[in-house]
Design a protein around this motif. Structure first.
Motif, PDB file in Angstrom:
ATOM      1  N   VAL A 154       6.299   5.409 -93.851  1.00  0.00           N
ATOM      2  CA  VAL A 154       7.159   4.271 -93.623  1.00  0.00           C
ATOM      3  C   VAL A 154       7.758   4.597 -92.427  1.00  0.00           C
ATOM      4  O   VAL A 154       8.130   3.591 -91.524  1.00  0.00           O
ATOM      5  N   ALA A 155       8.645   5.986 -92.270  1.00  0.00           N
ATOM      6  CA  ALA A 155       9.109   6.186 -91.178  1.00  0.00           C
ATOM      7  C   ALA A 155       8.310   6.107 -89.803  1.00  0.00           C
ATOM      8  O   ALA A 155       8.889   5.541 -88.843  1.00  0.00           O
ATOM      9  N   GLU A 156       6.933   6.353 -89.899  1.00  0.00           N
ATOM     10  CA  GLU A 156       6.243   6.090 -88.742  1.00  0.00           C
ATOM     11  C   GLU A 156       5.876   4.809 -88.499  1.00  0.00           C
ATOM     12  O   GLU A 156       5.745   4.160 -87.171  1.00  0.00           O
ATOM     13  N   THR A 157       5.770   3.825 -89.533  1.00  0.00           N
ATOM     14  CA  THR A 157       5.562   2.427 -89.361  1.00  0.00           C
ATOM     15  C   THR A 157       6.555   1.819 -89.003  1.00  0.00           C
ATOM     16  O   THR A 157       6.397   0.737 -88.052  1.00  0.00           O
ATOM     17  N   ALA A 158       8.057   2.224 -89.312  1.00  0.00           N
ATOM     18  CA  ALA A 158       9.368   1.547 -88.838  1.00  0.00           C
ATOM     19  C   ALA A 158       9.955   2.800 -88.220  1.00  0.00           C
ATOM     20  O   ALA A 158      11.023   3.178 -88.671  1.00  0.00           O
ATOM     21  N   PRO A 159       9.857   3.059 -86.793  1.00  0.00           N
ATOM     22  CA  PRO A 159      10.490   4.134 -86.304  1.00  0.00           C
ATOM     23  C   PRO A 159      11.882   3.761 -86.070  1.00  0.00           C
ATOM     24  O   PRO A 159      12.365   2.776 -85.448  1.00  0.00           O
ATOM     25  N   GLY A 160      12.821   4.901 -86.499  1.00  0.00           N
ATOM     26  CA  GLY A 160      14.263   4.436 -86.317  1.00  0.00           C
ATOM     27  C   GLY A 160      14.914   3.599 -87.399  1.00  0.00           C
ATOM     28  O   GLY A 160      16.289   3.064 -87.227  1.00  0.00           O
ATOM     29  N   ARG A 161      13.982   2.994 -88.157  1.00  0.00           N
ATOM     30  CA  ARG A 161      14.706   1.683 -89.104  1.00  0.00           C
ATOM     31  C   ARG A 161      14.558   2.114 -90.415  1.00  0.00           C
ATOM     32  O   ARG A 161      14.936   1.207 -91.214  1.00  0.00           O
ATOM     33  N   PHE A 162      14.270   3.065 -91.035  1.00  0.00           N
ATOM     34  CA  PHE A 162      13.891   3.554 -92.232  1.00  0.00           C
ATOM     35  C   PHE A 162      14.887   4.581 -92.670  1.00  0.00           C
ATOM     36  O   PHE A 162      15.260   5.648 -92.110  1.00  0.00           O
ATOM     37  N   GLN A 163      15.427   4.533 -93.794  1.00  0.00           N
ATOM     38  CA  GLN A 163      16.308   5.256 -94.454  1.00  0.00           C
ATOM     39  C   GLN A 163      15.888   5.698 -95.754  1.00  0.00           C
ATOM     40  O   GLN A 163      15.609   4.787 -96.685  1.00  0.00           O
ATOM     41  N   LEU A 164      15.806   6.861 -96.078  1.00  0.00           N
ATOM     42  CA  LEU A 164      15.013   7.165 -97.286  1.00  0.00           C
ATOM     43  C   LEU A 164      16.311   7.611 -98.452  1.00  0.00           C
ATOM     44  O   LEU A 164      16.981   8.616 -98.319  1.00  0.00           O
ATOM     45  N   GLY A 165      16.253   6.804 -99.478  1.00  0.00           N
ATOM     46  CA  GLY A 165      17.193   7.143-100.448  1.00  0.00           C
ATOM     47  C   GLY A 165      16.689   7.869-101.544  1.00  0.00           C
ATOM     48  O   GLY A 165      15.484   7.091-102.025  1.00  0.00           O
ATOM     49  N   ILE A 166      16.947   8.807-102.290  1.00  0.00           N
ATOM     50  CA  ILE A 166      16.569   9.479-103.256  1.00  0.00           C
ATOM     51  C   ILE A 166      17.497   9.371-104.500  1.00  0.00           C
ATOM     52  O   ILE A 166      18.628   9.313-104.171  1.00  0.00           O
ATOM     53  N   GLY A 167      17.065   9.865-105.626  1.00  0.00           N
ATOM     54  CA  GLY A 167      17.888   9.902-106.756  1.00  0.00           C
ATOM     55  C   GLY A 167      17.361  10.450-107.869  1.00  0.00           C
ATOM     56  O   GLY A 167      16.126  10.260-108.236  1.00  0.00           O
ATOM     57  N   ALA A 168      18.165  10.705-108.950  1.00  0.00           N
ATOM     58  CA  ALA A 168      17.569  11.598-110.182  1.00  0.00           C
ATOM     59  C   ALA A 168      16.994  10.248-111.059  1.00  0.00           C
ATOM     60  O   ALA A 168      16.030  10.771-112.044  1.00  0.00           O
ATOM     61  N   SER A 169      17.274   9.031-111.020  1.00  0.00           N
ATOM     62  CA  SER A 169      16.720   8.060-111.983  1.00  0.00           C
ATOM     63  C   SER A 169      17.142   8.259-113.426  1.00  0.00           C
ATOM     64  O   SER A 169      18.506   8.640-113.634  1.00  0.00           O
ATOM     65  N   SER A 170      16.550   7.879-114.393  1.00  0.00           N
ATOM     66  CA  SER A 170      16.999   8.204-115.809  1.00  0.00           C
ATOM     67  C   SER A 170      15.948   8.572-116.625  1.00  0.00           C
ATOM     68  O   SER A 170      14.740   8.818-116.129  1.00  0.00           O
ATOM     69  N   PRO A 171      16.380   9.338-117.821  1.00  0.00           N
ATOM     70  CA  PRO A 171      15.365   9.546-118.597  1.00  0.00           C
ATOM     71  C   PRO A 171      14.228   8.768-119.268  1.00  0.00           C
ATOM     72  O   PRO A 171      13.223   9.067-119.312  1.00  0.00           O
ATOM     73  N   VAL A 172      14.613   7.541-119.133  1.00  0.00           N
ATOM     74  CA  VAL A 172      13.894   6.223-119.636  1.00  0.00           C
ATOM     75  C   VAL A 172      12.589   6.081-118.683  1.00  0.00           C
ATOM     76  O   VAL A 172      11.301   6.367-118.893  1.00  0.00           O
ATOM     77  N   VAL A 173      12.985   6.126-117.480  1.00  0.00           N
ATOM     78  CA  VAL A 173      12.022   6.130-116.105  1.00  0.00           C
ATOM     79  C   VAL A 173      11.276   7.161-115.829  1.00  0.00           C
ATOM     80  O   VAL A 173      10.066   7.199-115.886  1.00  0.00           O
ATOM     81  N   VAL A 174      11.856   8.427-116.150  1.00  0.00           N
ATOM     82  CA  VAL A 174      11.164   9.684-115.834  1.00  0.00           C
ATOM     83  C   VAL A 174      10.479  10.250-116.864  1.00  0.00           C
ATOM     84  O   VAL A 174       9.056  10.286-116.838  1.00  0.00           O
ATOM     85  N   GLY A 175      11.160  10.037-118.005  1.00  0.00           N
ATOM     86  CA  GLY A 175      10.263  10.575-119.100  1.00  0.00           C
ATOM     87  C   GLY A 175       9.516   9.721-120.170  1.00  0.00           C
ATOM     88  O   GLY A 175       8.389  10.212-120.175  1.00  0.00           O
ATOM     89  N   ASP A 176      10.164   8.832-120.570  1.00  0.00           N
ATOM     90  CA  ASP A 176       9.305   7.761-121.298  1.00  0.00           C
ATOM     91  C   ASP A 176       8.111   6.884-120.496  1.00  0.00           C
ATOM     92  O   ASP A 176       7.347   6.753-121.206  1.00  0.00           O
ATOM     93  N   TRP A 177       8.553   6.540-119.194  1.00  0.00           N
ATOM     94  CA  TRP A 177       7.595   5.735-118.647  1.00  0.00           C
ATOM     95  C   TRP A 177       6.397   6.451-117.726  1.00  0.00           C
ATOM     96  O   TRP A 177       5.609   5.955-117.170  1.00  0.00           O
ATOM     97  N   ASN A 178       7.128   7.823-117.358  1.00  0.00           N
ATOM     98  CA  ASN A 178       6.145   8.647-116.241  1.00  0.00           C
ATOM     99  C   ASN A 178       5.595   9.827-116.726  1.00  0.00           C
ATOM    100  O   ASN A 178       5.391  10.443-116.029  1.00  0.00           O
ATOM    101  N   ALA A 179       6.169  10.224-118.032  1.00  0.00           N
ATOM    102  CA  ALA A 179       5.731  11.423-118.770  1.00  0.00           C
ATOM    103  C   ALA A 179       5.924  12.594-118.002  1.00  0.00           C
ATOM    104  O   ALA A 179       5.198  13.517-117.882  1.00  0.00           O
ATOM    105  N   VAL A 180       7.173  12.752-117.363  1.00  0.00           N
ATOM    106  CA  VAL A 180       7.711  13.910-116.554  1.00  0.00           C
ATOM    107  C   VAL A 180       9.060  14.371-117.435  1.00  0.00           C
ATOM    108  O   VAL A 180       9.661  13.592-117.670  1.00  0.00           O
ATOM    109  N   ALA A 181       9.197  15.643-117.793  1.00  0.00           N
ATOM    110  CA  ALA A 181      10.450  16.165-118.309  1.00  0.00           C
ATOM    111  C   ALA A 181      11.383  15.736-117.499  1.00  0.00           C
ATOM    112  O   ALA A 181      11.483  16.283-116.176  1.00  0.00           O
TER     113      ALA A 181
END
Length: 332
Positions: free
Chosen positions: A82-109
């Protein structure tokens, strides 16, 4: 003075194939930013890739890409593309999310969310700069990874944060912080933990907006949203820290007992009105501006659909976006 005014995409009920017109309408209305989320709808990166191609006037951001559901290398590749597609216009936001999204829906501890967020932030900082990454991070190890397509302009990395430890991590190691599920009055409390941040530190806030003057409808929808989110342990702890324990205890107790109706009934109008913006477009715009006055540099609306919007289709959405555009005289 904030010159940023964001919207969460994609819009509910509008196919991604029809979003070229949405992105154009956003930019025409004065919106500067399109930010994606990643829960159970679209992924975080596809809507932004389309926006990058269809509307070069918009800045782009993820709020957020979870740090558990992609491996380190894949998350770096997605961000770099995305950064290559939109040079200088992209910000990457990351976060822990939640046990439901991570564990129940994506099968990751879902283990050690603070440490995983810290480690992914440090990995991404190196990887997106084009470094060869070969080290133990604590929650994972990476062996001799290097991006084959390093973006010419590495994206700023923002960290979603709720409580003091994560807020302080954002201040000391990220380029900005992403806030969520708080009132304008809560912003000062959260930002007090980011005093170590350097110049240019961005503060994005995802703000739920139900654009209708039917307060009964808006509060009914908002109660369901509040119950779904604020019963998640991380959000419950966040609101205890903000001082809302007494206002939310009855809801938490009813929810834990399995009485969903009683949980909804326990959510008072005052709490709803603090956490979910609703009213006419003019009222909603004014309420969002209060977040800017409190210290948010990138207010990002997350629209809640209404019966009028569902009946009106594309024309109703376009008119609404025009009405929700930034105020002529932004707050200082």
């Amino acid at each position: 003075m904030s010159m940023r005014w964001g919207m969460t995409v994609p819009l509910s009920g509008v196919p991604l194939t029809d979003h070229a017109a949405v992105y154009r309408a956003l930019a025409d209305a004065g919106f500067t930013d399109a930010w994606s989320s990643e829960v159970a709808g679209s992924d975080a990166f596809t809507p932004l890739t389309l926006a990058a191609a269809w509307e070069p006037r918009l800045r782009l951001g993820t709020a957020v890409a979870p740090v558990f559901t992609r491996g380190p290398g894949l998350l770096a590749m997605s961000a770099a593309a995305v950064a290559e597609t939109a040079p200088g216009r992209f910000q990457l936001g990351i976060g822990a999310s939640s046990p439901v999204v991570v564990g129940d829906w994506n099968a990751v501890a879902f283990r050690e969310p603070y440490a995983r967020s810290r480690d992914m932030l440090r990995f991404l900082r190196s990887a997106l700069a084009g470094d060869v990454v070969d080290r133990e991070f604590g929650t994972f190890a990476v062996r001799r990874f290097r991006l084959e397509r390093t973006p010419a302009t590495p994206p700023p990395i923002m960290l979603a944060a709720l409580r003091p430890q994560m807020l302080r991590l954002a201040a000391t190691e990220a380029d900005g912080v992403i806030l969520n599920w708080l009132s304008a009055a809560d912003v000062t409390t959260a930002l007090a933990e980011t005093s170590a941040a350097g110049p240019g530190f961005e503060v994005a806030a995802r703000i739920f907006v139900c654009p209708t003057d039917d307060a009964g409808y808006a509060r009914k929808v908002a109660r369901r949203m509040i119950a779904a989110y604020l019963t998640v342990p991380a959000y419950a702890a966040f609101h205890r820290w903000l001082g809302r324990g007494p206002a939310l205890t009855a809801m938490w107790d009813a929810w834990a007992a399995g009485d969903r109706r009683a949980a909804l009934d326990a959510i008072g109008d005052e709490l709803v009105d603090e956490l979910v913006v609703h009213g006419t477009p003019e009222v909603c715009r004014e309420r969002v501006s209060q977040y800017v006055t409190a210290g948010v540099t990138v207010p990002v609306m997350a629209l809640v659909s209404t019966p009028d919007l569902e009946r009106g289709g594309a024309d109703a959405w376009k008119e609404l976006l025009t009405e929700l555009g930034p105020p002529a005289n932004p707050p200082a």
